[in-house]
Design a protein around this motif. Structure first.
Motif, PDB file in Angstrom:
ATOM      1  N   CYS A  73       0.802  -1.226   0.000  1.00  0.00           N
ATOM      2  CA  CYS A  73       0.000   0.000   0.000  1.00  0.00           C
ATOM      3  C   CYS A  73       0.832   1.272   0.000  1.00  0.00           C
ATOM      4  O   CYS A  73       0.278   2.378  -0.138  1.00  0.00           O
ATOM      5  CB  CYS A  73      -0.940  -0.003   1.208  1.00  0.00           C
ATOM      6  N   ASP A  74       2.134   1.169   0.166  1.00  0.00           N
ATOM      7  CA  ASP A  74       3.013   2.335   0.111  1.00  0.00           C
ATOM      8  C   ASP A  74       3.717   2.451  -1.236  1.00  0.00           C
ATOM      9  O   ASP A  74       4.547   3.344  -1.438  1.00  0.00           O
ATOM     10  CB  ASP A  74       4.067   2.260   1.231  1.00  0.00           C
ATOM     11  N   GLY A  75       3.410   1.534  -2.144  1.00  0.00           N
ATOM     12  CA  GLY A  75       4.007   1.593  -3.461  1.00  0.00           C
ATOM     13  C   GLY A  75       5.364   0.929  -3.569  1.00  0.00           C
ATOM     14  O   GLY A  75       6.079   1.139  -4.560  1.00  0.00           O
ATOM     15  N   ASP A 130       2.080   3.195  -6.706  1.00  0.00           N
ATOM     16  CA  ASP A 130       1.665   4.246  -5.771  1.00  0.00           C
ATOM     17  C   ASP A 130       0.436   4.978  -6.313  1.00  0.00           C
ATOM     18  O   ASP A 130      -0.514   5.271  -5.572  1.00  0.00           O
ATOM     19  CB  ASP A 130       2.817   5.221  -5.548  1.00  0.00           C
ATOM     20  N   ASP A 131       0.441   5.270  -7.627  1.00  0.00           N
ATOM     21  CA  ASP A 131      -0.693   5.960  -8.239  1.00  0.00           C
ATOM     22  C   ASP A 131      -1.948   5.090  -8.238  1.00  0.00           C
ATOM     23  O   ASP A 131      -3.068   5.583  -8.059  1.00  0.00           O
ATOM     24  CB  ASP A 131      -0.347   6.370  -9.676  1.00  0.00           C
ATOM     25  N   VAL A 132      -1.760   3.779  -8.429  1.00  0.00           N
ATOM     26  CA  VAL A 132      -2.901   2.858  -8.393  1.00  0.00           C
ATOM     27  C   VAL A 132      -3.522   2.842  -6.994  1.00  0.00           C
ATOM     28  O   VAL A 132      -4.753   2.878  -6.841  1.00  0.00           O
ATOM     29  CB  VAL A 132      -2.465   1.430  -8.798  1.00  0.00           C
ATOM     30  N   ILE A 133      -2.682   2.801  -5.964  1.00  0.00           N
ATOM     31  CA  ILE A 133      -3.163   2.805  -4.577  1.00  0.00           C
ATOM     32  C   ILE A 133      -3.981   4.059  -4.302  1.00  0.00           C
ATOM     33  O   ILE A 133      -5.063   4.010  -3.691  1.00  0.00           O
ATOM     34  CB  ILE A 133      -1.981   2.706  -3.583  1.00  0.00           C
ATOM     35  N   LYS A 134      -3.476   5.200  -4.751  1.00  0.00           N
ATOM     36  CA  LYS A 134      -4.140   6.476  -4.459  1.00  0.00           C
ATOM     37  C   LYS A 134      -5.445   6.632  -5.232  1.00  0.00           C
ATOM     38  O   LYS A 134      -6.402   7.224  -4.731  1.00  0.00           O
ATOM     39  CB  LYS A 134      -3.195   7.626  -4.784  1.00  0.00           C
ATOM     40  N   SER A 135      -5.487   6.118  -6.462  1.00  0.00           N
ATOM     41  CA  SER A 135      -6.684   6.286  -7.289  1.00  0.00           C
ATOM     42  C   SER A 135      -7.664   5.118  -7.190  1.00  0.00           C
ATOM     43  O   SER A 135      -8.858   5.268  -7.440  1.00  0.00           O
ATOM     44  CB  SER A 135      -6.277   6.457  -8.752  1.00  0.00           C
ATOM     45  N   GLY A 136      -7.123   3.959  -6.823  1.00  0.00           N
ATOM     46  CA  GLY A 136      -7.954   2.765  -6.784  1.00  0.00           C
ATOM     47  C   GLY A 136      -8.236   2.195  -8.155  1.00  0.00           C
ATOM     48  O   GLY A 136      -9.043   1.273  -8.299  1.00  0.00           O
ATOM     49  N   ILE A 178      -9.489  -6.882  -1.788  1.00  0.00           N
ATOM     50  CA  ILE A 178      -9.932  -7.941  -0.878  1.00  0.00           C
ATOM     51  C   ILE A 178     -10.965  -7.341   0.065  1.00  0.00           C
ATOM     52  O   ILE A 178     -10.684  -6.360   0.763  1.00  0.00           O
ATOM     53  CB  ILE A 178      -8.757  -8.531  -0.066  1.00  0.00           C
ATOM     54  N   GLU A 179     -12.161  -7.938   0.065  1.00  0.00           N
ATOM     55  CA  GLU A 179     -13.252  -7.476   0.932  1.00  0.00           C
ATOM     56  C   GLU A 179     -13.511  -5.983   0.756  1.00  0.00           C
ATOM     57  O   GLU A 179     -13.742  -5.252   1.724  1.00  0.00           O
ATOM     58  CB  GLU A 179     -12.952  -7.817   2.401  1.00  0.00           C
ATOM     59  N   GLY A 180     -13.462  -5.518  -0.516  1.00  0.00           N
ATOM     60  CA  GLY A 180     -13.797  -4.138  -0.826  1.00  0.00           C
ATOM     61  C   GLY A 180     -12.699  -3.131  -0.571  1.00  0.00           C
ATOM     62  O   GLY A 180     -12.913  -1.922  -0.714  1.00  0.00           O
ATOM     63  N   LYS A 181     -11.513  -3.618  -0.197  1.00  0.00           N
ATOM     64  CA  LYS A 181     -10.403  -2.703   0.082  1.00  0.00           C
ATOM     65  C   LYS A 181      -9.215  -3.013  -0.825  1.00  0.00           C
ATOM     66  O   LYS A 181      -8.949  -4.180  -1.141  1.00  0.00           O
ATOM     67  CB  LYS A 181      -9.959  -2.829   1.548  1.00  0.00           C
TER      68      LYS A 181
END
Length: 383
Positions: free
Chosen positions: A28-30, A49-55, A81-84
């Motif tokens: 989650c920190d890229g 990192d950009d994927v984490i921030k944008s989803g 996983i489970e919506g996160k």
């Protein structure tokens, strides 16, 4: 973080499937936590990192690589996983070539992680159940009640549901065979779970050579349940086991009572499953509860009176009592079990009366003979 625990295993397996095209898994920190290129592990990946921030997924084309430090061309998709979003999976290659592969890998990674989570949750519930069972059976419940109730809530077990103890004892393993015993218990657990002998209303644990199920079961189904377990286990592998069912209780203090009843009746079992609800079993159970210091002065005299010149209990004496009590003192059935004529059995009974002074036709005398029989079992188990 559970993702880090199995990320590299997933990468290694998935790369074999997609012809060793490089896969990265990022946290989650890229940062890359698993990769087919070990030198990149623990390095920063701007695309992730950009994927984490944008989803949302990001595709990096060759001409855009410079805009994503630590990244290469490829497709990067969020791991949900489970919506996160718990991480990112990246596949190396031109996006137009690997887009479909990336989606398949993403789905496979999510499925693997979900299965891992389920497995971990099952193991956690097992651990909590084992802890709770130990406290229910071997600690003072009044002193640890709050802790027991806390464990039951985390494991989602309603301890107020009416249950009985089903105790399965492995009878052909001693302390020296602990590893074989553990393996056998694992196999027994699989067989019982696969054949639905354990439901979501039950909980179970393994303690020493005992497999313990605290089960919610109707009184009229108890005998059938025991016999089906015995048939299933012996049919799959010739385990030498004994099974005992204790009484059903619906309070936190009843679990220990039911377990102790089941263990006690197992000790008098001849291999057949025993149920404490059965009148014959109850009688044997109560007779077994006679304190040795109260009975020994009388029973020891009887024991000495039957010893032969070698200081042993005659084999015919023990086998006759054994068959008598297994057949509820019925002479015809006892003679058949012993493979002797009824007249021979009558002769033996007269001989028993001569040796002990006890007549099997007298209820109180028969009770003393049963106490003598259990006394012999306890001190001469090799007969």
């Amino acid at each position: 973080m559970f993702l880090k625990d199995i990320a590299q295993k997933i990468v290694n397996l998935m790369m074999e499937v997609i012809d060793y095209r490089n896969i990265n898994i990022m946290d989650c920190d890229g940062f890359i936590i698993a990769s087919g290129e070990p030198n990149r592990i623990s390095t920063y990946h701007k695309g992730a990192d950009d994927v984490i921030k944008s989803g949302k997924g990001i595709e990096i084309y060759p001409q855009n690589v410079n805009n994503f430090p630590g990244s290469k061309q490829g497709v990067n998709l969020p791991i949900n996983i489970e919506g996160k979003v718990i991480g990112v999976v990246g596949i190396y290659g031109h996006p137009d070539e690997v887009r479909m592969v990336a989606r398949l890998v993403k789905n496979s990674v999510e499925l693997a992680l979900e299965q891992y989570l389920i497995s971990e949750q099952v193991n956690l519930v097992k651990d909590l159940s084992n802890q709770m069972i130990r406290k229910l059976l071997f600690n003072s419940v009044s002193e640890t009640e709050e802790e027991i109730l806390c464990l039951s809530k985390v494991a989602r077990i309603n301890l107020e549901l009416k249950r009985c103890a089903v105790v399965i004892k492995l009878d052909n393993y001693d302390d020296d065979g602990i590893y074989e015993s553990v393996n056998a218990m694992g196999e027994i657990e699989k067989l019982l779970s696969t054949n639905n002998f354990i439901t979501n209303k039950d909980f179970f644990g393994i303690i020493n050579h005992y497999f313990i199920i605290f089960k919610s079961i109707a009184d009229d189904k108890r005998c059938e349940y025991m016999n089906n377990i015995l048939f299933t286990l012996e049919d799959n592998r010739p385990y030498k086991i004994k099974i005992g069912l204790g009484s059903s209780y619906n309070d936190i203090y009843g679990y220990k009572k039911s377990f102790n009843e089941a263990v006690d009746i197992i000790s008098i079992s001849k291999g057949k499953p025993l149920d404490i609800n059965n009148f014959d079993t109850q009688a044997k159970y109560l007779l077994q509860k006679i304190q040795p210091d109260a009975s020994e002065p009388f029973i020891k005299k009887l024991y000495i009176s039957i010893l032969n010149e070698n200081g042993k209990v005659p084999e015919w004496f023990y086998k006759t009592l054994d068959a008598l009590f297994e057949n509820n003192l019925r002479l015809n059935e006892t003679a058949i079990a012993l493979f002797v004529h009824k007249n021979t059995l009558v002769y033996r009974l007269k001989k028993i009366e001569q040796l002990t002074g006890l007549n099997i036709n007298n209820f109180y005398h028969a009770t003393l003979l049963y106490c003598l029989y259990t006394y012999i079992n306890n001190i001469e188990s090799d007969i």
